[in-house]
Design an enzyme around this catalytic site. Sequence first.
Site, PDB file in Angstrom:
ATOM      1  N   SER A   1       6.426   3.425  13.379  1.00 15.75           N
ATOM      2  CA  SER A   1       5.001   3.634  13.667  1.00 15.75           C
ATOM      3  C   SER A   1       4.845   4.430  14.952  1.00 15.75           C
ATOM      4  CB  SER A   1       4.358   2.258  13.827  1.00 15.75           C
ATOM      5  OG  SER A   1       3.066   2.385  14.357  1.00 15.75           O
TER       6      SER A   1
ATOM      7  N   LYS B   1       8.560  -3.050  15.753  1.00 14.37           N
ATOM      8  CA  LYS B   1       8.954  -1.718  15.269  1.00 14.37           C
ATOM      9  C   LYS B   1       9.905  -1.052  16.264  1.00 14.37           C
ATOM     10  CE  LYS B   1       6.799  -1.704  11.412  1.00 14.37           C
ATOM     11  NZ  LYS B   1       7.559  -1.775  10.163  1.00 14.37           N
TER      12      LYS B   1
ATOM     13  N   ASP C   1      10.155  -7.497  -3.194  1.00 14.88           N
ATOM     14  CA  ASP C   1       8.948  -7.825  -2.426  1.00 14.88           C
ATOM     15  C   ASP C   1       8.653  -9.309  -2.612  1.00 14.88           C
ATOM     16  OD1 ASP C   1       6.074  -7.953  -1.598  1.00 14.88           O
ATOM     17  OD2 ASP C   1       6.176  -5.775  -1.637  1.00 14.88           O
TER      18      ASP C   1
ATOM     19  N   THR D   1       3.021   3.731  17.123  1.00 15.98           N
ATOM     20  CA  THR D   1       2.770   2.743  18.171  1.00 15.98           C
ATOM     21  C   THR D   1       3.981   2.565  19.099  1.00 15.98           C
ATOM     22  OG1 THR D   1       1.843   0.538  18.507  1.00 15.98           O
ATOM     23  CG2 THR D   1       3.482   0.722  16.828  1.00 15.98           C
TER      24      THR D   1
ATOM     25  N   GLY E   1      -6.231  -2.940  23.767  1.00 13.78           N
ATOM     26  CA  GLY E   1      -4.974  -2.326  23.313  1.00 13.78           C
ATOM     27  C   GLY E   1      -5.140  -0.939  22.728  1.00 13.78           C
TER      28      GLY E   1
ATOM     29  N   TYR F   1       4.948   6.695  11.361  1.00 15.56           N
ATOM     30  CA  TYR F   1       3.674   7.003  10.704  1.00 15.56           C
ATOM     31  C   TYR F   1       2.561   7.012  11.735  1.00 15.56           C
ATOM     32  CZ  TYR F   1       6.111   4.580   6.765  1.00 15.56           C
ATOM     33  OH  TYR F   1       6.992   4.124   5.833  1.00 15.56           O
TER      34      TYR F   1
ATOM     35  N   TYR G   1       3.386  -6.754  17.074  1.00 14.67           N
ATOM     36  CA  TYR G   1       3.710  -5.962  15.883  1.00 14.67           C
ATOM     37  C   TYR G   1       4.449  -4.687  16.297  1.00 14.67           C
ATOM     38  CZ  TYR G   1       3.150  -2.355  12.403  1.00 14.67           C
ATOM     39  OH  TYR G   1       3.410  -1.310  11.552  1.00 14.67           O
TER      40      TYR G   1
ATOM     41  N   TYR H   1       0.833  -1.222   0.000  1.00  9.90           N
ATOM     42  CA  TYR H   1       0.000   0.000   0.000  1.00  9.90           C
ATOM     43  C   TYR H   1       0.866   1.271   0.000  1.00  9.90           C
ATOM     44  CZ  TYR H   1      -3.188   3.488   2.123  1.00  9.90           C
ATOM     45  OH  TYR H   1      -3.913   4.607   2.434  1.00  9.90           O
TER      46      TYR H   1
HETATM   47  P1  NAD Z   1       1.636  -3.707   3.060  1.00  8.86           P
HETATM   48  O1  NAD Z   1       1.400  -5.044   3.688  1.00  8.86           O
HETATM   49  O2  NAD Z   1       0.678  -3.221   2.050  1.00  8.86           O
HETATM   50  O3  NAD Z   1       3.107  -3.669   2.447  1.00  8.86           O
HETATM   51  C1  NAD Z   1       4.183  -4.416   2.980  1.00  8.86           C
HETATM   52  C2  NAD Z   1       4.837  -5.133   1.793  1.00  8.86           C
HETATM   53  O4  NAD Z   1       5.941  -5.918   2.296  1.00  8.86           O
HETATM   54  C3  NAD Z   1       3.899  -6.106   1.080  1.00  8.86           C
HETATM   55  O5  NAD Z   1       3.954  -5.863  -0.307  1.00  8.86           O
HETATM   56  C4  NAD Z   1       4.443  -7.489   1.428  1.00  8.86           C
HETATM   57  O6  NAD Z   1       4.230  -8.415   0.384  1.00  8.86           O
HETATM   58  C5  NAD Z   1       5.913  -7.196   1.667  1.00  8.86           C
HETATM   59  N1  NAD Z   1       6.601  -8.122   2.564  1.00  8.86           N
HETATM   60  C6  NAD Z   1       6.174  -8.586   3.764  1.00  8.86           C
HETATM   61  N2  NAD Z   1       7.099  -9.405   4.296  1.00  8.86           N
HETATM   62  C7  NAD Z   1       8.124  -9.454   3.410  1.00  8.86           C
HETATM   63  C8  NAD Z   1       9.370 -10.154   3.403  1.00  8.86           C
HETATM   64  N3  NAD Z   1       9.728 -10.956   4.402  1.00  8.86           N
HETATM   65  N4  NAD Z   1      10.185  -9.998   2.329  1.00  8.86           N
HETATM   66  C9  NAD Z   1       9.815  -9.187   1.291  1.00  8.86           C
HETATM   67  N5  NAD Z   1       8.656  -8.521   1.251  1.00  8.86           N
HETATM   68  C10 NAD Z   1       7.826  -8.651   2.307  1.00  8.86           C
HETATM   69  O7  NAD Z   1       1.743  -2.648   4.274  1.00  8.86           O
HETATM   70  P2  NAD Z   1       1.823  -1.063   4.230  1.00  8.86           P
HETATM   71  O8  NAD Z   1       0.605  -0.531   4.884  1.00  8.86           O
HETATM   72  O9  NAD Z   1       2.210  -0.576   2.904  1.00  8.86           O
HETATM   73  O10 NAD Z   1       3.010  -0.835   5.269  1.00  8.86           O
HETATM   74  C11 NAD Z   1       4.343  -0.650   4.843  1.00  8.86           C
HETATM   75  C12 NAD Z   1       5.237  -0.545   6.073  1.00  8.86           C
HETATM   76  O11 NAD Z   1       4.788   0.536   6.893  1.00  8.86           O
HETATM   77  C13 NAD Z   1       5.217  -1.779   6.972  1.00  8.86           C
HETATM   78  O12 NAD Z   1       6.514  -1.982   7.479  1.00  8.86           O
HETATM   79  C14 NAD Z   1       4.260  -1.381   8.066  1.00  8.86           C
HETATM   80  O13 NAD Z   1       4.525  -2.092   9.264  1.00  8.86           O
HETATM   81  C15 NAD Z   1       4.575   0.092   8.224  1.00  8.86           C
HETATM   82  N6  NAD Z   1       3.471   0.859   8.819  1.00  8.86           N
HETATM   83  C16 NAD Z   1       2.219   0.778   8.262  1.00  8.86           C
HETATM   84  C17 NAD Z   1       1.171   1.471   8.841  1.00  8.86           C
HETATM   85  C18 NAD Z   1      -0.223   1.345   8.292  1.00  8.86           C
HETATM   86  O14 NAD Z   1      -1.179   1.636   9.015  1.00  8.86           O
HETATM   87  N7  NAD Z   1      -0.417   0.938   7.030  1.00  8.86           N
HETATM   88  C19 NAD Z   1       1.408   2.270   9.974  1.00  8.86           C
HETATM   89  C20 NAD Z   1       2.693   2.342  10.498  1.00  8.86           C
HETATM   90  C21 NAD Z   1       3.717   1.624   9.909  1.00  8.86           C
HETATM   91  C1  WQD Z   2      -8.445   3.648  14.263  1.00  5.34           C
HETATM   92  C2  WQD Z   2      -9.633   3.954  15.174  1.00  5.34           C
HETATM   93  C3  WQD Z   2     -10.306   2.057  16.511  1.00  5.34           C
HETATM   94  C4  WQD Z   2     -11.624  -0.436  13.150  1.00  5.34           C
HETATM   95  C5  WQD Z   2      -3.228   0.631  13.874  1.00  5.34           C
HETATM   96  C6  WQD Z   2      -1.997   0.006  14.458  1.00  5.34           C
HETATM   97  C7  WQD Z   2      -0.815   0.935  14.291  1.00  5.34           C
HETATM   98  C8  WQD Z   2      -0.659   1.309  12.838  1.00  5.34           C
HETATM   99  C9  WQD Z   2      -1.922   1.868  12.269  1.00  5.34           C
HETATM  100  C10 WQD Z   2       0.452  -0.163  11.387  1.00  5.34           C
HETATM  101  C11 WQD Z   2      -9.498   3.353  16.583  1.00  5.34           C
HETATM  102  C12 WQD Z   2     -11.386   2.429  15.545  1.00  5.34           C
HETATM  103  C13 WQD Z   2     -11.120   0.600  13.919  1.00  5.34           C
HETATM  104  C14 WQD Z   2     -12.999  -0.762  13.248  1.00  5.34           C
HETATM  105  C15 WQD Z   2     -13.286   1.003  14.862  1.00  5.34           C
HETATM  106  N1  WQD Z   2      -0.368   0.126  12.110  1.00  5.34           N
HETATM  107  N2  WQD Z   2     -11.934   1.312  14.757  1.00  5.34           N
HETATM  108  N3  WQD Z   2     -13.776  -0.022  14.108  1.00  5.34           N
HETATM  109  O1  WQD Z   2      -5.489   1.204  15.966  1.00  5.34           O
HETATM  110  O2  WQD Z   2      -4.922   3.627  15.503  1.00  5.34           O
HETATM  111  O3  WQD Z   2      -3.519   1.845  14.560  1.00  5.34           O
HETATM  112  O4  WQD Z   2      -2.998   0.954  12.494  1.00  5.34           O
HETATM  113  O5  WQD Z   2       1.047  -0.703  10.711  1.00  5.34           O
HETATM  114  O6  WQD Z   2       0.315   0.285  14.760  1.00  5.34           O
HETATM  115  O7  WQD Z   2      -2.207  -0.249  15.835  1.00  5.34           O
HETATM  116  O8  WQD Z   2      -5.768   2.176  13.633  1.00  5.34           O
HETATM  117  O9  WQD Z   2      -7.463   1.990  11.864  1.00  5.34           O
HETATM  118  O10 WQD Z   2      -7.206   0.081  13.505  1.00  5.34           O
HETATM  119  O11 WQD Z   2      -8.192   2.254  14.290  1.00  5.34           O
HETATM  120  O12 WQD Z   2     -14.025   1.630  15.605  1.00  5.34           O
HETATM  121  O13 WQD Z   2     -13.503  -1.700  12.594  1.00  5.34           O
HETATM  122  O14 WQD Z   2     -10.807   3.325  14.613  1.00  5.34           O
HETATM  123  O15 WQD Z   2     -10.838   1.666  17.735  1.00  5.34           O
HETATM  124  O16 WQD Z   2     -10.089   4.249  17.464  1.00  5.34           O
HETATM  125  P1  WQD Z   2      -4.978   2.202  15.048  1.00  5.34           P
HETATM  126  P2  WQD Z   2      -7.167   1.540  13.237  1.00  5.34           P
END
Ligand code: NAD
Ligand code: WQD
Length: 340
Positions: A125, A154, A32, A127, A295, A178, A150, A12
């Site tokens: 993150s 991080k 990937d 988090t 959580g 993020y 998770y 994404y």
């Molecule tokens: P995503 O799952 O869409 O993208 C992660 C990509 O990594 C995927 O394409 C997956 O196929 C690939 N991948 C997973 N394990 C792998 C491995 N061992 N080797 C090679 N490729 C691998 O997730 P995203 O939302 O795009 O997130 C990207 C990064 O940002 C992640 O590290 C995620 O933890 C971090 N992040 C995401 C969020 C969020 O809410 N989306 C928030 C904070 C941090």
């Molecule tokens: C947002 C708000 C929920 C779903 C998580 C991970 C964090 C990061 C981003 C990364 C909260 C509420 C949600 C639903 C709801 N991840 N909610 N009904 O929890 O802030 O963060 O994603 O890779 O590490 O913890 O994001 O989108 O899950 O929730 O009411 O079906 O929406 O309670 O208040 P969160 P979220």
Amino acid sequence: MANILVTGGAGYIGSHTCVELFNANHDVVVFDNLSNSSIESLNRVQELTGKSLTFVEGDIRNSEQLDQVFALHKIDAVIHFAGLKAVGESQQLPLIYFDNNIAGSINLVNAMQRAEVFKLVFSSSATVYDEANISPLNEDMPTGMPSNNYGYTKLIVEQLLQKLSIADERWSIALLRYFNPVGAHKSGRIGEDPQGIPNNLMPYVTQVAVGRREKLAIFGHDYDTVDGTGVRDYIHVVDLANAHLCALNNRLQNIGCRAWNIGTGNGSSVLQVKNTFEQVNGVPVAFEFAPRREGDVATSFANNQRAMDELGWTANYTLEDMLKDSWHWQKQNPKGYGDI
Ligand code: NAD
Ligand code: WQD
């Protein structure tokens, strides 16, 4: 112009970052294993930009595959998105999360060191912050013990990278914390495509709106917030993608390891998100109140001053933009990339 290795680039945030890298005239190699993504996202990145990227299907836990990439391509810097991100799953399968996210990251920096590539942008993150901190969260506030595995991965990777850069001055590492990435590219051609039941709010809302799910469960409406529902800092994925370019520019000129928050600085409640989504898109989102999710904290939003001052980054998109763009993507691709 630089040659950037993007691990997890088919995902994404990675796919949106590839578009912005091309727009800034960089070259892109995506690595990937497609464990949580589709190659179609990269076809569409190329279609949108008119540029061609190099795709390597591989796993960051595989040293040989990584060494081969560095041997074949003259890489200037790495943006490291690859990893697993489902909070609930990380509680069931901790070892798989430790392996992909922690061991995989160690394996990657080892391969970078062998190839003498020392510029890295890492997806962290919000988090990692201690839950006792009061928002707005700034980077000097203490990190804590995340409530799930998770988040723990991080925090551990952040700490390992910090120690690595202290021990060896050749490293220059950006930790981007993020907040809550949402939205999609304006074209509606790329977007978030979670497998199975979405864990996160925004894809759940769009899947209800498109008729794939019956109703949204709002987790808790007795929090000490504006309307009792949880407050988060939603950030448009294109703004987030651009933060990686700003961090890259900063890292090409600096050494050390530094963290930056990437959020808008504004908090929105779940009800505000749902209501605004309905308003701007003219589509209803059925919902019910449900118990709090384990959580969850009541409120989390960023102080983003450091990113603005040091990276020259600003968030340009409003919540309305994020919700329109999320819906545009979902409406055009009701089953995500599964529609092709
Ligand atoms: P995503 O799952 O869409 O993208 C992660 C990509 O990594 C995927 O394409 C997956 O196929 C690939 N991948 C997973 N394990 C792998 C491995 N061992 N080797 C090679 N490729 C691998 O997730 P995203 O939302 O795009 O997130 C990207 C990064 O940002 C992640 O590290 C995620 O933890 C971090 N992040 C995401 C969020 C969020 O809410 N989306 C928030 C904070 C941090
Ligand atoms: C947002 C708000 C929920 C779903 C998580 C991970 C964090 C990061 C981003 C990364 C909260 C509420 C949600 C639903 C709801 N991840 N909610 N009904 O929890 O802030 O963060 O994603 O890779 O590490 O913890 O994001 O989108 O899950 O929730 O009411 O079906 O929406 O309670 O208040 P969160 P979220």
